[in-house]
Design a protein around this motif. Sequence first.
Motif, PDB file in Angstrom:
ATOM      1  N   ASP A  30       0.772  -1.086   0.224  1.00 27.29           N
ATOM      2  CA  ASP A  30      -0.036   0.213  -0.210  1.00 27.29           C
ATOM      3  C   ASP A  30       0.812   1.173   0.130  1.00 27.29           C
ATOM      4  OD1 ASP A  30      -2.439  -1.127  -0.218  1.00 27.29           O
ATOM      5  OD2 ASP A  30      -2.686  -1.398   2.132  1.00 27.29           O
ATOM      6  N   GLU A  60       1.247  14.193  -5.131  1.00 30.08           N
ATOM      7  CA  GLU A  60      -0.198  13.821  -5.498  1.00 30.08           C
ATOM      8  C   GLU A  60      -0.549  13.981  -7.160  1.00 30.08           C
ATOM      9  OE1 GLU A  60      -3.012  16.897  -4.241  1.00 30.08           O
ATOM     10  OE2 GLU A  60      -1.608  17.080  -2.611  1.00 30.08           O
ATOM     11  N   LYS A  78       2.916   1.848 -14.947  1.00 29.51           N
ATOM     12  CA  LYS A  78       1.398   2.296 -15.112  1.00 29.51           C
ATOM     13  C   LYS A  78       1.385   3.298 -16.002  1.00 29.51           C
ATOM     14  CE  LYS A  78      -1.722   1.069 -12.419  1.00 29.51           C
ATOM     15  NZ  LYS A  78      -2.547   0.664 -11.462  1.00 29.51           N
ATOM     16  N   ILE A  81      -0.028   7.870 -14.835  1.00 35.85           N
ATOM     17  CA  ILE A  81       0.378   8.566 -13.687  1.00 35.85           C
ATOM     18  C   ILE A  81       1.841   8.885 -13.380  1.00 35.85           C
ATOM     19  CG2 ILE A  81      -1.296   7.088 -12.165  1.00 35.85           C
ATOM     20  CD1 ILE A  81       1.194   5.114 -11.588  1.00 35.85           C
ATOM     21  N   GLN A  85       2.579   8.785  -7.734  1.00 37.60           N
ATOM     22  CA  GLN A  85       1.227   8.209  -7.713  1.00 37.60           C
ATOM     23  C   GLN A  85       1.357   6.447  -7.856  1.00 37.60           C
ATOM     24  OE1 GLN A  85      -0.285  10.608 -10.694  1.00 37.60           O
ATOM     25  NE2 GLN A  85      -2.264  11.023  -9.442  1.00 37.60           N
ATOM     26  N   HIS A  87       2.075   2.866  -6.794  1.00 35.90           N
ATOM     27  CA  HIS A  87       2.145   2.309  -5.465  1.00 35.90           C
ATOM     28  C   HIS A  87       2.680   0.919  -5.543  1.00 35.90           C
ATOM     29  CE1 HIS A  87      -0.422   5.484  -4.236  1.00 35.90           C
ATOM     30  NE2 HIS A  87      -0.200   5.231  -2.856  1.00 35.90           N
ATOM     31  N   ARG A  89       2.034  -1.873  -4.774  1.00 36.60           N
ATOM     32  CA  ARG A  89       1.235  -2.993  -5.524  1.00 36.60           C
ATOM     33  C   ARG A  89       1.451  -3.281  -6.989  1.00 36.60           C
ATOM     34  NH1 ARG A  89      -2.967   1.280  -4.874  1.00 36.60           N
ATOM     35  NH2 ARG A  89      -3.003   0.947  -2.644  1.00 36.60           N
TER      36      ARG A  89
ATOM     37  N   HIS C 275      -3.113   5.337   5.868  1.00 39.80           N
ATOM     38  CA  HIS C 275      -3.480   3.912   6.029  1.00 39.80           C
ATOM     39  C   HIS C 275      -2.126   3.263   6.636  1.00 39.80           C
ATOM     40  CE1 HIS C 275      -0.541   4.084   2.541  1.00 39.80           C
ATOM     41  NE2 HIS C 275      -1.294   5.229   2.229  1.00 39.80           N
ATOM     42  N   MET C 388      -7.456   9.301  -9.475  1.00 40.25           N
ATOM     43  CA  MET C 388      -6.400   9.638  -8.437  1.00 40.25           C
ATOM     44  C   MET C 388      -6.820   8.785  -7.216  1.00 40.25           C
ATOM     45  SD  MET C 388      -5.225  13.569  -7.245  1.00 40.25           S
ATOM     46  CE  MET C 388      -5.826  13.759  -5.924  1.00 40.25           C
ATOM     47  N   GLN C 391      -6.017   5.208  -7.648  1.00 40.81           N
ATOM     48  CA  GLN C 391      -4.530   4.952  -7.991  1.00 40.81           C
ATOM     49  C   GLN C 391      -3.913   4.783  -6.594  1.00 40.81           C
ATOM     50  OE1 GLN C 391      -1.492   3.703  -9.306  1.00 40.81           O
ATOM     51  NE2 GLN C 391      -2.933   4.345 -10.846  1.00 40.81           N
ATOM     52  N   ILE C 392      -4.666   5.598  -5.602  1.00 40.96           N
ATOM     53  CA  ILE C 392      -3.889   5.503  -4.310  1.00 40.96           C
ATOM     54  C   ILE C 392      -4.484   4.356  -3.596  1.00 40.96           C
ATOM     55  CG2 ILE C 392      -3.746   6.943  -2.092  1.00 40.96           C
ATOM     56  CD1 ILE C 392      -3.702   9.252  -3.887  1.00 40.96           C
ATOM     57  N   THR C 393      -5.709   4.187  -3.325  1.00 42.80           N
ATOM     58  CA  THR C 393      -6.256   3.231  -2.572  1.00 42.80           C
ATOM     59  C   THR C 393      -6.703   1.837  -3.253  1.00 42.80           C
ATOM     60  OG1 THR C 393      -8.623   3.745  -3.311  1.00 42.80           O
ATOM     61  CG2 THR C 393      -7.638   4.947  -1.360  1.00 42.80           C
ATOM     62  N   GLY C 394      -6.484   1.678  -4.738  1.00 45.92           N
ATOM     63  CA  GLY C 394      -6.927   0.524  -5.511  1.00 45.92           C
ATOM     64  C   GLY C 394      -8.396   0.297  -5.233  1.00 45.92           C
TER      65      GLY C 394
END
Lengths: 251, 221, 645
Positions: A30, A60, A78, A81, A85, A87, A89, C275, C388, C391-394
């Motif tokens: 995360d 951001e 990706k 982005i 941005q 992540h 994952r 998070h 956005m 992207q951050i939280t999935g």
Amino acid sequence: MDLTLKIWRQKNATDRGGILTYKVTGVSPDSSFFEMLDMLNQQLIEGNQEPVAFDHDCREGICGTCSLFINGRPHGPKRGITTCQLHMRSFSNGDTIYIEPWRARAFPVIKDLIVDRGAFDKIIQAGGYVSVNTGGIPDANAIPVPKFNAERSMDAAACIGCGACVASCANASAMLFVSAKIAQFDYLPQGKVETTRRVQAMVQAMDALGFGNCSNMYACEAECPKEISIANIALMNRNFLKAKVCAEKEG
Amino acid sequence: MNNRLLKFASIGKKVTMGLAGLFLILFLLVHLGINLTLIRNDEGEWFRAASGFMGSNYLVKVFEIVLGAALLLHMILGVILWFENRMSRPVRYFRTNRSDTSFLSKYMFHTGVVIAVFLVIHFINFYFVKLGIVDPPPGVDTHDFYTMARLLFTNPVYSAIYIVALILMGFHLNHSFQSAFQTLGLNHNRYYTLIKRMALVYAVVVAAGFILIPVFYLIKY
Amino acid sequence: MSFPFNAKIPAGPLAEKWTRYRGEAKLVSPANKRKLDIIVVGTGLAGASAAASLGELGYNVKAFCYQDSPRRAHSIAAQGGINAAKNYPNDGDSIHRLFFDTIKGGDYRSREGNVYRLAEVSNQIIDQCVAQGIPFARTYGGLLDNRSFGGAQVSRTFYARGQTGQQLLLGAYGALSRQIHLGSVKLYPRRDMLNLVMENGKARGIITRNLVTGEIERHTAHAVVLATGGYGNVYYLSTNAMGSNITPAWQAYRKGALFANPCFTQIHPTCIPVHGDFQSKLTLMSESLRNDGRIWVPKKQEDAEKLRKKQITPADIPAEDRDYYLERRYPAFGNLVPRDVASRAAKERCDAGFGVGTGLAVYLDFEESLKRLGKEVIEERYGNLFQMYEQITGENPYTTPMMIYPAVHYTMGGLWVDYELMTNIPGLYAIGEVNFSDHGANRLGASALMQGLADGYFILPYTIGNYLAAEIHTPRMTTKEPSFDQAAAETEARLNRIMQIQGKQSVDKLHKKLGHIMWEYVGMGRNEAGLRKALEELPKLKEEFWADIKVPGTLHEFNPEIEKAGRLIDFIELGELIARDALLRAESCGGHFREEMQTSDGEAKRDDEHFTHVSAWQFNEETEPVLLREDLVFEAVELKQRIYK
């Protein structure tokens, strides 16, 4: 997640630099890519080593400060982005990740992963604006602008000036960046007034700064975090030709 | 018009190269039209007539000079741009650039070089013969291009080289066709798909059309 | 003690003050402008617009920013929009109404004169921005579109998708670039301002560190303008950029500039929730989302618990079991209550055990709008924000509600300035977020952009002339004078001191500790015991810094750690001042909520009798900082409890 990082380290502009290998363990999927680098830097500082310098600010995806050429692609794997941005994952446990600075003659390395993108500022200074002074202007609604034009203008204006287009281009060309600014103004009556002058001045500045030529490979469009269209480049070319061939010579 | 700028600006160079390219693209259609007469069962009657016309008409001779100039310009600019582009990234990436691009576009310079090499062979076989710089094959008249072509196309080695070169030329043409429109600023959302399709059709027709001839000869003889 | 400085509010009726001021302000002739130098620190909306406008007027301007380019200043991250009293939608807006909404939104803790002027110039800003080629959203008729924002019942917000701040900043950056091209502005990027240089009691220059080479540089001027933004990063986690810092303003404070209302910090209600421990930054989701999104938590605690354990999804909760608490508590404004109100309401629900996600989150749901307007409309309005978020939280907000929680966003407090935007140090100006002037105790959405550009384009260029008119005979200073030597020596000594510690803790680690103390005790809900605790902890943290900080590398190279360390120590000192100010202000107003001071239904309770003033703090090397009170006088509006029900 445990990762192997292969990072370009270079003390300063004159240092030769090279790739060094680092290990980071226990990375949360995360966390953002930069939070992973923060972890690495924390480790390095605690181990009395110099942390890795990289450009970042808003985290951001809007300021355009961050860069990084990750596994052969600007802003990582990706689409649409910025690196901040990205992540973790998007990676898998055990991955080896190559991290390099943008490479272009016009973007010299300052330190490690940080490059000097001042060339972009110079291009804007050459003509990337509407030449109005503060005050003495008509009412905002005095000139209607077709919604379509305003939207196209906004599409182009979304450029954050990060330089991914240059980094991804096989020729380190800045055409997408330059054309986005030209298109933003060309779509609006307020900006169109100056298109002829602007396009010549900006292209001239771009050429003088040592960027490459466009060979229509469209990597820039594919890698642009704001997905700016290469149709802007055609628009710029069109206007450049008009300026050089059709428009009366000024001065 | 600011000539100096047009000459030196990156877009100016690209546009010149694109215009020259488009001219060559048009010429290829004419060339193909003439060559396709080779597959008529007329023992080269039409082909001889056509090449005879091309070799004697004064307008065509002027056109020939323009064509040569366009070709030269296209090649010289291609080399200059390639060189400049290499210069614009003095330190390469450690990891190969894997940015998303269309596969063909990456190899424009390479396919261009292959075409240039092929052209040299082609010129030695035909054009220089016509100019009298190179002797025709033994027993063949200087102006009998039909026999020369037939000799070459019935040679499997030459035909194989020919076919490979033309496939690569097809790749080159596919990208260059739409690329020229982009460079000339004629890429609109209204025409974009059309141009891309036309590029593909053109490239396939030209490459396949030329390739048809050696295939025809190899099968027939 | 009466307030020793004059706020210089012009006499006369509210609506005529600014006109009158402009009519009477002294002017500098074009020939003399060329002889005058102005330093502008910061290139956000306020700084870039000021530097460009001053350059256009003919002054010699030097613009500084810590970023690699002026275009990267954090104004760029503002999403939602910019307010103006244009009344294009014909829904009853006017300058007076914008003025009134801003005063009321700020909970009656700002100056009437300043706020009225802000509302007055708001319309010119839109004209200016359109002329600069900013692609604002438009209707099919080709005219400008508006949307509504928190704290207003009219649609007065102009926007460019979710990137309004970006577009306005790029407009100002364009204007600035033009002046750089014309030679009237010289740009100094990648510079940190580390000290203010004073001569004869006037601001005459700055000391900067070149972030690339590490060199300490000296710059002279006839006036210094600080446009360095807010101090939200004192909380470590905030929506500010990583580099946003208070150092220039703090150094000015240490040189005698008053710091006003530091405890007025704004917590934004719609941010992506925290998070994990490794988190470095919080991301804002524009307030404009509240136009079409509905905020809710489950009505039943057991549902909330199941959601937290991921045993059920939000879709499993039927409409009657959802608590749309903002619509319930504030029927008139609903989801569009001002930020402070919305933030506190979210905290209240989560504290009561109804939070979702990690327990510190509420839902922002678009289900109904998606049905009503269709995906296309929602995508056009908020596409980039949804992207956005995903992207951050999935998670995909088109199919499952967003989770949001309040986060530190904006700071209303800042350097004290008078009507002319000059601090109490002659020749030192503060514009944009770094000053305290226009938002009182709470800022309304889409007003920050308005204030930054108002200050930079339309106010400072007038008021600075009034000061500089008297400076035309003041010759340019060299950088070799004792005042510069002293200031540079101070700065070098401080940097050397930090480098010599070589302790054990990295800057980030200590910054996290600071953030923890600030959020815990000086955060959204404050009380006396907590604030006293903070005032105990912060001095200890300061000692820890000076004993145990670890900065690798050297001073004479690109060294991000030394940059961060210098900023951190100033934040720690500022944190103490915030806690002190919050403790003394024993009332709840705007973003400052004292738990002891609330009405029976949990609303903020102001104490107008004792606190209708600006708390301006004066630095004192030997003793604690001294509080000076500037009384606020209200003539045009009547002080009322803010009711959004």
